[in-house]
Enzyme design. Structure first.
Site, mmCIF file in Angstrom:
data_model
loop_
_atom_site.group_PDB
_atom_site.id
_atom_site.type_symbol
_atom_site.label_atom_id
_atom_site.label_comp_id
_atom_site.label_asym_id
_atom_site.label_seq_id
_atom_site.Cartn_x
_atom_site.Cartn_y
_atom_site.Cartn_z
ATOM 1 N N ASP A 1 1.316 -0.498 -10.867
ATOM 2 C CA ASP A 1 2.124 -1.456 -10.106
ATOM 3 C C ASP A 1 3.187 -2.004 -11.053
ATOM 4 O O ASP A 1 2.909 -2.805 -11.941
ATOM 5 C CB ASP A 1 1.235 -2.583 -9.573
ATOM 6 C CG ASP A 1 2.023 -3.599 -8.736
ATOM 7 O OD1 ASP A 1 3.264 -3.485 -8.656
ATOM 8 O OD2 ASP A 1 1.386 -4.519 -8.178
ATOM 9 N N CYS B 1 10.410 -1.555 -4.286
ATOM 10 C CA CYS B 1 9.127 -1.017 -4.735
ATOM 11 C C CYS B 1 8.850 0.369 -4.170
ATOM 12 O O CYS B 1 8.264 1.223 -4.848
ATOM 13 C CB CYS B 1 7.986 -1.975 -4.387
ATOM 14 S SG CYS B 1 7.873 -2.435 -2.641
ATOM 15 N N HIS C 1 4.455 -4.406 0.133
ATOM 16 C CA HIS C 1 4.489 -3.996 -1.265
ATOM 17 C C HIS C 1 3.989 -2.560 -1.340
ATOM 18 O O HIS C 1 3.298 -2.087 -0.414
ATOM 19 C CB HIS C 1 3.631 -4.922 -2.132
ATOM 20 C CG HIS C 1 3.797 -4.683 -3.600
ATOM 21 N ND1 HIS C 1 5.037 -4.587 -4.199
ATOM 22 C CD2 HIS C 1 2.873 -4.501 -4.607
ATOM 23 C CE1 HIS C 1 4.880 -4.384 -5.495
ATOM 24 N NE2 HIS C 1 3.589 -4.307 -5.770
#
Length: 215
Positions: free
Chosen positions: A107, A37, A91
């Site tokens: 996202d 991520c 994250h």
């Protein structure tokens, strides 16, 4: 058209003397590799710096973690239950803060629309810390996108097993390194407010930072 889509469409209007549009109209065109991520978001920053560099100062990178590396997030594509809950060690998301009242969240791991308005994303993804044990409280390190592009580095060591094999296949492009560092990912995941880049917020302060309510 959903309410979120209608609101996003309304951004394509004259405001403050310029056209405001979602930065990445098509999610499928964004660089994405599962379990990387931080690099996915770095690529979003890079894309903005090339296509619409004048908007880069409005963009932020947010690392979400805590000292226990246990942060529950809902509506994640990797979640297996109906509410799509995942407990990540960390994250990373991308924010486009258009003005004091309008902020979009990008996202690439979320089931929510791409992008989603900040308040909706927070409500559905983080919910509240009040019903969670302290080990699961979320903290947020917010870093300017321009700074992140200049200083972030990762040689992907965290994705290798002791024998050198990959836990998850890496992105096809070279590892992100700078002249000053080959790996500083832990500085971003660390939620010690006195060290590291940017600013660290708890959930309440994070929401207040990007979501202003008219009084």
């Amino acid at each position: 058209m959903s309410v979120n889509q209608m609101h996003l469409a309304n951004l394509d209007t004259k405001k403050n003397g310029k056209n405001l549009k979602p930065l990445f109209p098509k999610q499928a065109e964004c660089s994405y590799v599962s379990c990387y991520c931080e690099e996915n978001v770095w690529k979003l920053c890079q894309d903005v710096s090339v296509r619409v560099p004048e908007e880069l100062d409005r963009c932020f990178v947010v690392f979400i973690s805590n000292p226990c590396r246990t942060v529950p997030l809902w509506k994640q594509r990797a979640g297996r239950e109906e509410d799509r809950l995942v407990i990540w060690d960390y994250h990373v998301i991308f924010l486009y803060s258009i003005d004091s009242k309008t902020c979009l969240v990008y996202d690439l791991d979320s089931e929510l629309p791409f992008p989603t308005f900040f308040h909706k994303y927070v409500t559905e993804t983080f919910r509240t810390d009040q019903v969670l044990k302290s080990d699961f409280h979320r903290f947020f390190r917010v870093v300017g996108a321009k700074s992140f592009l200049q200083h972030f580095s990762s040689d992907r060591r965290h994705m290798k097993r002791p024998d050198g094999s990959w836990i998850k296949p890496p992105p096809p492009y070279p590892a992100i390194c700078t002249s000053a560092s080959t790996h500083n990912l832990d500085e971003y995941i660390n939620m010690d407010a006195d060290t590291g880049p940017g600013q660290v917020f708890n959930l309440t302060d994070f929401v207040q930072r990007f979501y202003k309510i008219d009084k």
